[in-house]
Design a protein around this motif. Sequence first.
Motif, PDB file in Angstrom:
ATOM      1  N   VAL A  71     111.276  10.849  26.412  1.00 20.62           N
ATOM      2  CA  VAL A  71     111.079   9.442  26.761  1.00 20.62           C
ATOM      3  C   VAL A  71     109.955   9.305  27.775  1.00 20.62           C
ATOM      4  O   VAL A  71     109.105   8.418  27.675  1.00 20.62           O
ATOM      5  N   GLY A  72     109.921  10.192  28.775  1.00 22.66           N
ATOM      6  CA  GLY A  72     108.852  10.166  29.775  1.00 22.66           C
ATOM      7  C   GLY A  72     107.485  10.361  29.154  1.00 22.66           C
ATOM      8  O   GLY A  72     106.530   9.653  29.489  1.00 22.66           O
ATOM      9  N   LYS A  73     107.398  11.301  28.241  1.00 18.85           N
ATOM     10  CA  LYS A  73     106.124  11.557  27.570  1.00 18.85           C
ATOM     11  C   LYS A  73     105.714  10.360  26.711  1.00 18.85           C
ATOM     12  O   LYS A  73     104.559   9.934  26.728  1.00 18.85           O
ATOM     13  N   ALA A  74     106.670   9.803  25.979  1.00 17.27           N
ATOM     14  CA  ALA A  74     106.366   8.682  25.085  1.00 17.27           C
ATOM     15  C   ALA A  74     105.966   7.428  25.850  1.00 17.27           C
ATOM     16  O   ALA A  74     105.026   6.724  25.456  1.00 17.27           O
ATOM     17  N   VAL A  75     106.643   7.128  26.952  1.00 24.75           N
ATOM     18  CA  VAL A  75     106.301   5.928  27.716  1.00 24.75           C
ATOM     19  C   VAL A  75     104.949   6.105  28.397  1.00 24.75           C
ATOM     20  O   VAL A  75     104.180   5.144  28.525  1.00 24.75           O
ATOM     21  N   ALA A  76     104.622   7.324  28.802  1.00 21.67           N
ATOM     22  CA  ALA A  76     103.310   7.575  29.412  1.00 21.67           C
ATOM     23  C   ALA A  76     102.198   7.385  28.382  1.00 21.67           C
ATOM     24  O   ALA A  76     101.160   6.780  28.681  1.00 21.67           O
ATOM     25  N   GLU A  77     102.401   7.872  27.176  1.00 19.53           N
ATOM     26  CA  GLU A  77     101.400   7.701  26.122  1.00 19.53           C
ATOM     27  C   GLU A  77     101.215   6.224  25.776  1.00 19.53           C
ATOM     28  O   GLU A  77     100.094   5.762  25.569  1.00 19.53           O
ATOM     29  N   ALA A  78     102.322   5.475  25.714  1.00 21.63           N
ATOM     30  CA  ALA A  78     102.228   4.045  25.411  1.00 21.63           C
ATOM     31  C   ALA A  78     101.527   3.290  26.530  1.00 21.63           C
ATOM     32  O   ALA A  78     100.744   2.367  26.284  1.00 21.63           O
ATOM     33  N   ALA A  79     101.781   3.680  27.774  1.00 20.03           N
ATOM     34  CA  ALA A  79     101.146   3.012  28.915  1.00 20.03           C
ATOM     35  C   ALA A  79      99.651   3.295  28.942  1.00 20.03           C
ATOM     36  O   ALA A  79      98.844   2.396  29.196  1.00 20.03           O
ATOM     37  N   ILE A  80      99.271   4.535  28.685  1.00 22.13           N
ATOM     38  CA  ILE A  80      97.848   4.887  28.674  1.00 22.13           C
ATOM     39  C   ILE A  80      97.136   4.165  27.546  1.00 22.13           C
ATOM     40  O   ILE A  80      96.003   3.702  27.700  1.00 22.13           O
ATOM     41  N   GLY A  83      96.281   0.842  28.647  1.00 20.27           N
ATOM     42  CA  GLY A  83      95.304   0.781  29.734  1.00 20.27           C
ATOM     43  C   GLY A  83      95.880   0.949  31.129  1.00 20.27           C
ATOM     44  O   GLY A  83      95.216   0.653  32.113  1.00 20.27           O
ATOM     45  N   VAL A  84      97.098   1.440  31.240  1.00 22.42           N
ATOM     46  CA  VAL A  84      97.736   1.646  32.544  1.00 22.42           C
ATOM     47  C   VAL A  84      97.770   3.145  32.829  1.00 22.42           C
ATOM     48  O   VAL A  84      98.313   3.908  32.040  1.00 22.42           O
ATOM     49  N   LYS A  85      97.166   3.552  33.950  1.00 23.09           N
ATOM     50  CA  LYS A  85      97.175   4.967  34.316  1.00 23.09           C
ATOM     51  C   LYS A  85      97.919   5.229  35.614  1.00 23.09           C
ATOM     52  O   LYS A  85      98.433   6.308  35.815  1.00 23.09           O
TER      53      LYS A  85
END
Length: 114
Positions: A71-80, A83-85
């Motif tokens: 979930v952490g990996k997936a939400v980070a990919e969706a955020a990036i 445009g959110v880093k």
Amino acid sequence: MSTLNQTSGRRKMRNRSKVRVASAGRPRLSIYRSSKYIYAQIIDDTAGKTVAQIGSKAVKTGTKTDSAAAVGKAVAEAAIAAGVKQVVFDRGQYKYHGRVKALADAAREAGLDF
């Protein structure tokens, strides 16, 4: 004597107030952990919108800790992708331990900056 619900509510609000002070315009990565699943969402409080969200129901893996990391990996990919880093980690009332820590570590490895 305070009940468990009152105690966890106070802990949640205390942590949330610290997150708001530290945020300075950054979106926050908010999590919810149930006994079976874990959910994460990136919330932009200035615009009042959810940028990305995912739960462990959508990501089926082995153990609950493995699901939290996915979930952490997936939400980070969706955020990036949105445009959110840089985000502020809002763990709510949960200790930074176990599934919460696994989610945070996976999000950092995937490219989010806390």
